[in-house]
Scaffold this motif. Structure first.
Motif, PDB file in Angstrom:
ATOM      1  N   PRO B 245      45.280  58.893  21.889  1.00 28.54           N
ATOM      2  CA  PRO B 245      46.340  58.520  20.944  1.00 28.54           C
ATOM      3  C   PRO B 245      46.610  59.600  19.885  1.00 28.54           C
ATOM      4  CG  PRO B 245      44.756  56.724  21.183  1.00 28.54           C
ATOM      5  CD  PRO B 245      44.258  57.846  22.033  1.00 28.54           C
ATOM      6  N   ILE B 246      45.535  60.289  19.447  1.00 31.42           N
ATOM      7  CA  ILE B 246      45.752  61.340  18.441  1.00 31.42           C
ATOM      8  C   ILE B 246      46.606  62.463  19.034  1.00 31.42           C
ATOM      9  CG2 ILE B 246      44.606  63.123  17.059  1.00 31.42           C
ATOM     10  CD1 ILE B 246      42.231  61.116  16.806  1.00 31.42           C
ATOM     11  N   PHE B 247      46.280  62.846  20.267  1.00 35.74           N
ATOM     12  CA  PHE B 247      47.062  63.892  20.940  1.00 35.74           C
ATOM     13  C   PHE B 247      48.520  63.461  21.076  1.00 35.74           C
ATOM     14  CE2 PHE B 247      48.648  66.292  24.570  1.00 35.74           C
ATOM     15  CZ  PHE B 247      48.201  67.560  24.274  1.00 35.74           C
ATOM     16  N   MET B 248      48.714  62.190  21.428  1.00 34.57           N
ATOM     17  CA  MET B 248      50.057  61.627  21.580  1.00 34.57           C
ATOM     18  C   MET B 248      50.846  61.712  20.271  1.00 34.57           C
ATOM     19  SD  MET B 248      51.830  59.663  23.764  1.00 34.57           S
ATOM     20  CE  MET B 248      52.848  58.241  23.913  1.00 34.57           C
ATOM     21  N   LEU B 249      50.177  61.374  19.156  1.00 38.60           N
ATOM     22  CA  LEU B 249      50.861  61.427  17.854  1.00 38.60           C
ATOM     23  C   LEU B 249      51.276  62.855  17.523  1.00 38.60           C
ATOM     24  CD1 LEU B 249      48.796  58.931  15.662  1.00 38.60           C
ATOM     25  CD2 LEU B 249      51.122  58.668  16.570  1.00 38.60           C
ATOM     26  N   ILE B 250      50.403  63.806  17.840  1.00 35.26           N
ATOM     27  CA  ILE B 250      50.744  65.214  17.585  1.00 35.26           C
ATOM     28  C   ILE B 250      51.942  65.619  18.443  1.00 35.26           C
ATOM     29  CG2 ILE B 250      49.923  67.591  17.804  1.00 35.26           C
ATOM     30  CD1 ILE B 250      47.089  66.479  17.167  1.00 35.26           C
ATOM     31  N   ALA B 251      51.918  65.192  19.717  1.00 38.57           N
ATOM     32  CA  ALA B 251      53.023  65.525  20.616  1.00 38.57           C
ATOM     33  C   ALA B 251      54.339  64.941  20.096  1.00 38.57           C
ATOM     34  CB  ALA B 251      52.731  65.004  22.020  1.00 38.57           C
ATOM     35  N   LEU B 252      54.289  63.703  19.574  1.00 40.29           N
ATOM     36  CA  LEU B 252      55.515  63.074  19.066  1.00 40.29           C
ATOM     37  C   LEU B 252      56.020  63.788  17.815  1.00 40.29           C
ATOM     38  CD1 LEU B 252      54.745  59.288  19.614  1.00 40.29           C
ATOM     39  CD2 LEU B 252      56.336  60.742  20.884  1.00 40.29           C
ATOM     40  N   GLN B 253      55.081  64.306  17.031  1.00 35.79           N
ATOM     41  CA  GLN B 253      55.470  65.085  15.856  1.00 35.79           C
ATOM     42  C   GLN B 253      56.203  66.354  16.287  1.00 35.79           C
ATOM     43  OE1 GLN B 253      54.628  63.026  13.480  1.00 35.79           O
ATOM     44  NE2 GLN B 253      55.993  64.248  12.202  1.00 35.79           N
ATOM     45  N   ALA B 254      55.657  67.009  17.311  1.00 37.34           N
ATOM     46  CA  ALA B 254      56.305  68.209  17.856  1.00 37.34           C
ATOM     47  C   ALA B 254      57.686  67.854  18.397  1.00 37.34           C
ATOM     48  CB  ALA B 254      55.446  68.816  18.961  1.00 37.34           C
ATOM     49  N   TRP B 255      57.784  66.705  19.037  1.00 42.82           N
ATOM     50  CA  TRP B 255      59.057  66.222  19.575  1.00 42.82           C
ATOM     51  C   TRP B 255      60.099  66.113  18.454  1.00 42.82           C
ATOM     52  CZ3 TRP B 255      61.685  65.419  23.903  1.00 42.82           C
ATOM     53  CH2 TRP B 255      62.766  64.537  23.890  1.00 42.82           C
ATOM     54  N   ARG B 256      59.658  65.565  17.322  1.00 43.40           N
ATOM     55  CA  ARG B 256      60.569  65.395  16.198  1.00 43.40           C
ATOM     56  C   ARG B 256      61.106  66.750  15.717  1.00 43.40           C
ATOM     57  NH1 ARG B 256      57.370  61.125  13.656  1.00 43.40           N
ATOM     58  NH2 ARG B 256      57.934  59.907  15.500  1.00 43.40           N
ATOM     59  N   VAL B 257      60.213  67.725  15.664  1.00 43.45           N
ATOM     60  CA  VAL B 257      60.637  69.078  15.288  1.00 43.45           C
ATOM     61  C   VAL B 257      61.657  69.598  16.299  1.00 43.45           C
ATOM     62  CG1 VAL B 257      59.871  71.472  14.982  1.00 43.45           C
ATOM     63  CG2 VAL B 257      58.455  69.592  14.123  1.00 43.45           C
ATOM     64  N   GLY B 258      61.389  69.332  17.583  1.00 39.98           N
ATOM     65  CA  GLY B 258      62.302  69.772  18.635  1.00 39.98           C
ATOM     66  C   GLY B 258      63.683  69.160  18.501  1.00 39.98           C
ATOM     67  N   VAL B 259      63.727  67.856  18.203  1.00 37.24           N
ATOM     68  CA  VAL B 259      65.020  67.184  18.047  1.00 37.24           C
ATOM     69  C   VAL B 259      65.786  67.808  16.881  1.00 37.24           C
ATOM     70  CG1 VAL B 259      66.165  65.005  17.477  1.00 37.24           C
ATOM     71  CG2 VAL B 259      64.239  65.015  19.052  1.00 37.24           C
TER      72      VAL B 259
END
Lengths: 331, 267
Positions: B245-259
């Motif tokens: 889950p921690i890795f997932m949260l980091i990935a979603l944060q990166a996703w937000r930057v990408g958007v």
């Protein structure tokens, strides 16, 4: 209070330059050269609630960039923009909840699903309460005559049928503002008329504010009380179609059908632009010679079967405007 | 939240009905995946038949790890398909449509498809996992079962997070994304074997950078009640799956930057 206010909107894109050849592609992975392209060079306009505005311009002029900024899809480089008091890209979700967008080239329906199920899913996406949804859905089915299409998968619809379904789909959440991007592209004459009739009804009876981008000038003539012309990222003209016509050219056409095919027509104040068979088309400037006087002179000299005066077609006016733009941008 | 789950359910319903319009395709593809992944395990079995064990690991123990990875990856692969196909979504301009709808981009992409044919891999994984549990004669208690559940959830989060990161790259380039397969599929393959067979730097990579060992190797040791040849304490083995889950949260944060990058460039 204007519903849509755009002030000094600028959008610059960075375009990666591709190097030619294999070596160039490899180098491109490491270091890229960028070139700035200015899509919008500071445009401003305001649109009142309920207006139906045509937004036209040549390809690459900045039309879709403007629409994307207004839809909250793109963030401008500078300038401001509000729709109903909201900044689209800052409150994307609240903003698009009140917005409908139709892209003529792309459907928003689910390819494999029957039309009615796409509608159901959209109602869930937009959180439309059940009772409201059923009411507006039935109104749309009625207005656009969708009854026979509802159980057909979208992939089996003709382009005209699909466009009618897409229009309905964009309105299920009762948007206040509707962006129509080339809604009549590729449609047959009957479908075009149906789409125009629907947009007209929508604007008149429901007060929906519509921005229509199109290359079909008949759409503009049939629908829009106001036309904005954009070219090379700037608003070139903003006003009624009549005003646009006047600002570009005062030219009128006199079309004459002669009795005898062999005759020619000539007049010092008018120019023959076309002569086919019995029909002669004269171009004149009403400020130099009044239509009545020209008609009197021509009928005195020639045997005439029929004649009429008309404005040059809107396509020609727009072409002239774009032409000017191109010649002015040459150094 | 219930509203989000409701919409996700609607999306999945649409996706499932779409796939069920071609039932023969579904059956053939599922069987195909079952066969291909099944053969993969036959390869491992053949290797053990020849060599007996791998750094002290027996076939049932490896099978336990392998089954665990297969099950979690099958879930993640089925659920994150919308992100897996994201480069096409960007290239076709369909991401504009997603932004023009009043829902989160993650929800809309996650709802795009639930790939049913992954049931082939799930079946393979469950079969191997069951066989391993029986062969190892594991005793089940509530904490062990809880840890198994946590491990599977953690693994699904981790592998989905990897696919989300891969999709995030599409905001900058839609080319040469195959490099990312080294992390997703490479991570899957690496996690199928016990961590102690790898060199130290690679062990650290699999624990700290792309922490697949945290959702496979460490909790598997705890569940099999086996001491770690690398010496990790039992408590660590039990909390390690939280790395998912921690890795997932980091990935979603990166996703937000990408958007955000996408909306300022529109490329």
């Amino acid at each position: 209070m204007a519903l849509i206010v755009v002030e000094n909107l600028v959008k610059t894109f960075k375009v990666a330059q591709r190097q030619p050849g294999l070596w160039g592609a490899v180098r491109g992975l490491v270091r890229r050269q960028h070139r700035s392209v200015r899509a919008l060079g500071g445009i401003s306009f305001a649109i009142e609630p309920g207006e139906l505005v045509g937004y036209i311009g040549p390809n690459g002029a900045g039309k879709s960039t403007t629409v994307k900024i207004l839809s909250g899809i793109l963030v401008p480089t500078s300038g401001s923009c509000t729709v109903g008091g909201r900044v689209p890209w800052k409150e994307r979700i609240a903003h698009v909840q009140r917005l409908g967008v139709v892209f003529g080239q792309r459907t928003q329906l689910w390819w494999d699903l029957p039309v009615i199920e796409s509608f159901d899913l959209l109602a869930a996406i937009y959180r439309v309460p059940r009772a409201d949804y059923l009411q507006i859905r039935d109104e749309m089915i009625d207005l656009l005559d969708l009854g026979p299409l509802l159980d057909t998968p979208v992939r089996q619809l003709s382009l005209g049928q699909r466009m009618r379904c897409d229009l309905a789909a964009a309105l299920l959440h009762r948007p206040e503002v509707l962006f129509l991007d080339e809604p009549t592209i590729g449609l047959d004459a009957v479908s075009k008329l149906a789409v125009r009739q629907f947009v007209k009804t929508l604007s008149r009876d429901r007060g929906v504010t519509v921005i229509l981008t199109t290359h079909d000038m008949d759409d503009i003539e049939a629908l829009c009380s106001r036309v904005m012309v954009i070219g090379q990222g700037r608003i070139l003209s903003d006003g009624s179609l009549e005003a646009l016509r006047r600002s570009v050219t005062s030219e009128r056409r006199l079309i004459v059908d002669l009795v005898n095919e062999g005759d020619g027509v000539s007049d010092p104040d008018a120019l023959v632009v076309e002569h086919t068979g019995r029909r002669v088309e004269l171009s004149f400037d009403p400020q130099l010679i009044s239509p009545a006087e020209l008609i009197a002179r021509v009928t005195a000299k020639h045997a005439i079967r029929d004649l009429f005066v008309e404005n040059p077609p809107i396509e020609k006016i727009i072409a002239q405007l774009y032409g000017r733009l191109e010649s002015s941008s040459q150094p | 939240m219930t509203d989000v789950l409701y919409l996700y359910g609607r999306y999945i319903g649409v996706s499932v009905r779409g796939q069920m319009q071609y039932p023969v395709t579904f059956v053939v593809q599922s069987l195909g995946i079952l066969l291909v992944t099944g053969m993969e395990f036959v390869g491992i079995w053949a290797m053990f038949d020849r060599f007996g064990n791998l750094r002290g690991w027996t076939l049932p123990q490896i099978a336990f790890l392998y089954g665990l990875v297969s099950v979690t990856f099958a879930f993640a692969d089925a659920m994150a398909r919308g992100f897996d196909m994201f480069s096409g979504t960007v290239r076709r301009g369909d991401f504009d449509r997603i932004l023009a709808r009043p829902r989160s981009t993650v929800l809309q992409l996650a709802g795009q498809e639930l790939t049913l044919r992954r049931v082939g891999r799930l079946a393979q994984g469950l079969t191997i996992l069951t066989w391993a549990v029986l062969a190892l004669d594991l005793t089940w208690s509530a904490p062990t079962a809880g840890l198994l559940l946590l491990t599977i959830v953690g693994g699904v989060c981790l592998f989905s997070g990897l696919v989300v990161l891969q999709a995030t790259m599409c905001f900058w380039t839609t080319e040469s994304l195959e490099v990312w397969n080294a992390f997703t599929y490479g991570g899957v393959v690496a996690a199928q074997y016990p961590l102690n067979i790898y060199r130290a730097w690679f062990r650290q990579f699999l624990t700290c950078v792309v922490p697949v060992a945290c959702v496979t190797y460490f909790p598997a040791l705890a569940m099999m009640d086996r001491a770690d040849p690398l010496g990790s304490p039992r408590w660590f083995q039990c909390v390690a799956p939280l790395a998912g889950p921690i890795f997932m949260l980091i990935a979603l944060q990166a996703w937000r930057v990408g958007v955000r990058h996408y909306t300022s460039t529109g490329s």
